[in-house]
Design an enzyme around this catalytic site. Sequence first.
Site, short mmCIF file in Angstrom:
data_model
loop_
_atom_site.label_atom_id
_atom_site.label_comp_id
_atom_site.label_asym_id
_atom_site.label_seq_id
_atom_site.Cartn_x
_atom_site.Cartn_y
_atom_site.Cartn_z
N THR A 241 3.14 44.63 144.56
CA THR A 241 2.19 43.58 144.23
C THR A 241 0.84 44.18 143.87
O THR A 241 0.50 45.30 144.29
CB THR A 241 1.94 42.63 145.41
OG1 THR A 241 1.30 43.36 146.47
CG2 THR A 241 3.22 42.00 145.91
N ASP A 242 0.05 43.42 143.12
CA ASP A 242 -1.37 43.68 143.12
C ASP A 242 -1.85 43.33 144.52
O ASP A 242 -1.17 42.63 145.29
CB ASP A 242 -2.08 42.86 142.06
CG ASP A 242 -3.42 43.46 141.65
OD1 ASP A 242 -3.98 44.25 142.43
OD2 ASP A 242 -3.91 43.13 140.55
N TRP A 243 -3.05 43.78 144.87
CA TRP A 243 -3.50 43.68 146.27
C TRP A 243 -3.76 42.22 146.65
O TRP A 243 -4.69 41.60 146.17
CB TRP A 243 -4.74 44.55 146.46
CG TRP A 243 -4.42 45.94 146.93
CD1 TRP A 243 -5.01 46.58 147.98
CD2 TRP A 243 -3.46 46.87 146.41
NE1 TRP A 243 -4.46 47.84 148.14
CE2 TRP A 243 -3.51 48.04 147.20
CE3 TRP A 243 -2.53 46.81 145.37
CZ2 TRP A 243 -2.68 49.15 146.96
CZ3 TRP A 243 -1.71 47.91 145.13
CH2 TRP A 243 -1.79 49.05 145.92
#
Length: 811
Positions: A241-243
């Site tokens: 994932t992106d953060w």
Amino acid sequence: MAEGTTAPGDRDVEAAAAIVATLDRRTKVGLLSGSGMFEVRGLLEHGLDRIDVSDGPHGLRHQRRGGDHLGLHGSTPATCFPTAVTLGSSWDVELIERVGEALGEEAAEQGVAVVLGPGLNIKRHPAGGRCFEYLSEDPFLSGKLAAAMVRGIQSQGIGACLKHFAVNNQESHRLVVDAVLDERTLRELYLTGFEIAVRESAPWTVMCSYNLVNGTYASEHHHLLQDVLRDEWGFDGLVMTDWGAANDRIAGVNAGLDLEMPGNRGAFDDELLAALETGDLTEAALDRCVVRIVDLLLRSRRDRATCDYDAHHALGRTAAAAGAVLLTNDGVLPLSAETPHLAVVGAFAEEPRYQGAGSSQVNPTRVDNLLDELKAKVGRDVTVTFAAAYDAKSGETDASLRDEAIRSVQDADVVLFCGGLPARFESEGFDRTSLELPAGQVALIESLAAQAAPVVVVLSNGGVVHMPWANRVSAVLEGWLGGQAGAGGIVDVLFGDAEPGGRLAESIPEHVAQLPADRNFPGLPRQVEHREGPFVGYRFHDAPGGVPARFPFGFGLSYTTFDWTDIAVEGDGVDLTVSVRVTNTGDRAGSDVVQVYVRDREASVQRPDKELKGFAKVHLTPGKSEVVSIPLDRRAFAVWDVASQAWLVEAGTFDIVVARSSAEPVMEIAREIESDDEVTPVPASADFVMDDATFAERLGRPIPRPREIRPFDRNSTLEDLEDTRFGRFIGDRIVQVGLKQAAEEFPDPDEATQAMIRAALREGPARALVLLSGGMLRFPVLDAVLAACNGDRRGMTRALRVAANRGKRSS
């Protein structure tokens, strides 16, 4: 090295599967999320230490054990290379691969296993706040250059990470916005670059984006993550994932999302374990993700290396010059080092703007500035005067600063105006509201242009700007954001020690309001409709009825001249090769870019006038020639046929357009293409912006309605919650705490940092408060707050009871 079997970079999926077979269910679930902000959990019992990942599209932002995802805290010094906007303008595959190698070397030196880059989202609209971090408006160019960066990084045994997959083309409400677009546009414009990079460079990892794509979060989009990325393109690495982008973690695992970042002490673990019990998540789906995580642990490099930071600084200087685009020049450039008086105007000459703001922000090993580099070049025999003229942080000026600037140029032979966009104008987290330079800078340019000396404007900016003044100055050099050595690269170009090697990787419009995408940018807080379809950038400007760009895609001037001869197209069917003999007919060394576009003269579907399908950059000394060969394959002629779910080539006449830019063809060669494919006819839109009926037809369904604000849930934003008194209280407190923490780290946080924090907190989903809290906030507590905002006392009591029970188990 685990089990003593795997060398850095090598794959051993069987070994990974064997390890996973020995793990209990809770351990496997625990591996699905990181162990910290930038750490991936290890398996010490199998000899696998945890590994570090680091932001790094143009330089490492390695925060050793801890840190944050927005670039607020300090990081280990690293080379800040030119940002992607600059590298993209180089059109230089070999150079970008060398930059990638240097990034990989520094990662190995700092103990980083995966570099989180490159980014290759399409520049749908030039006001996108993160345009500096992406390569181009064109998917073919983006894909080829991103693949080069990945190959360079991974040549050092370090993983790369393509991001942000997919259709993440704005910063406004990026964590919750639904990108609504038709499938053909999705395939041809927004996925093609990723496809090229995946197929040609085999990245170790891919990062999903925050947003929804046609109603489904990218983090759980089975069609994108499994059907397209893995099954069709053959990607066999890890998806992270992106953060803070994880939404429904169970749906994510089922869709093939392997790793949730950052670590949050297992915020979703209980839900995942419960889903395994109920059958909503199968052990097989869990194991597939965990095997890919263990595979990454096995192949990751853990030995340290040394690197030459001085050499990397020099490489950054070369890259900055290669990406600088000379837009206008009446002959004033290149400058003579013997010019008696050079007047430098503009605070950026002394306080350079050399990189973007946000998660990609690098702590540089050193930073050059143009004023010092200029003085070093000309020596003491040349008079160099300087006037700041405006404030470097705000971009603002006043009468006193303007008067000083005008006085400083009165006896000058040449004026260098160093301007552009201060950091507060563009950053991760928010989009620009205008393409204008600061008003004070525009007034300064106009005033300087009215003086006797010729004026050279040198720009530092991450996204394109309006240039109504361009014809009133002697030269415009677009330097973009050139990294820590960018000032030296610009001075090299100004004096002709280096060629202005750049060609625009994005069009510069006369005015942003002319662009079809501008009608729906950034859209509504919860939904952005891509009604312009494929007509982005030159695909709009060069179309019949389109508005020509002020400076077209692929354009850039040189200090020398090139002759193109012996242009030919050879081959059979759709497997063709375009060859061009390029000769440097001038008296300086230089570079040129041969661009090949393909036009379908008559199609059953609406297509852009032409599309880039090949290019080659050539470097030549005076009088030398080189024959470049540019291949074209079946995809160069194909369209995505929605009905058959396939790339099809329609029989007919195609033009092979050999050009210096999208608006400057040198030769067009017609080829008859035979094919049995039958493309499903689709009526053309009457306008560049689709009306409701046409858009719904292209979508294949009614235009969706944005989600309602109430009832509040985990995807409600603080903005949404402000609809209630309790929500306003909570939201104000959260924003205050966020700004206070930033001020503690940076005593004087700039406006870009403050704006980014406000946007991240107010426009992000409530779940992100849990996912980015490092385990300090748990979902049951958040659920209780949301129930309170909904006026649901029973729900609040139930959530608090769950929170209390989990607290007891934890203790």
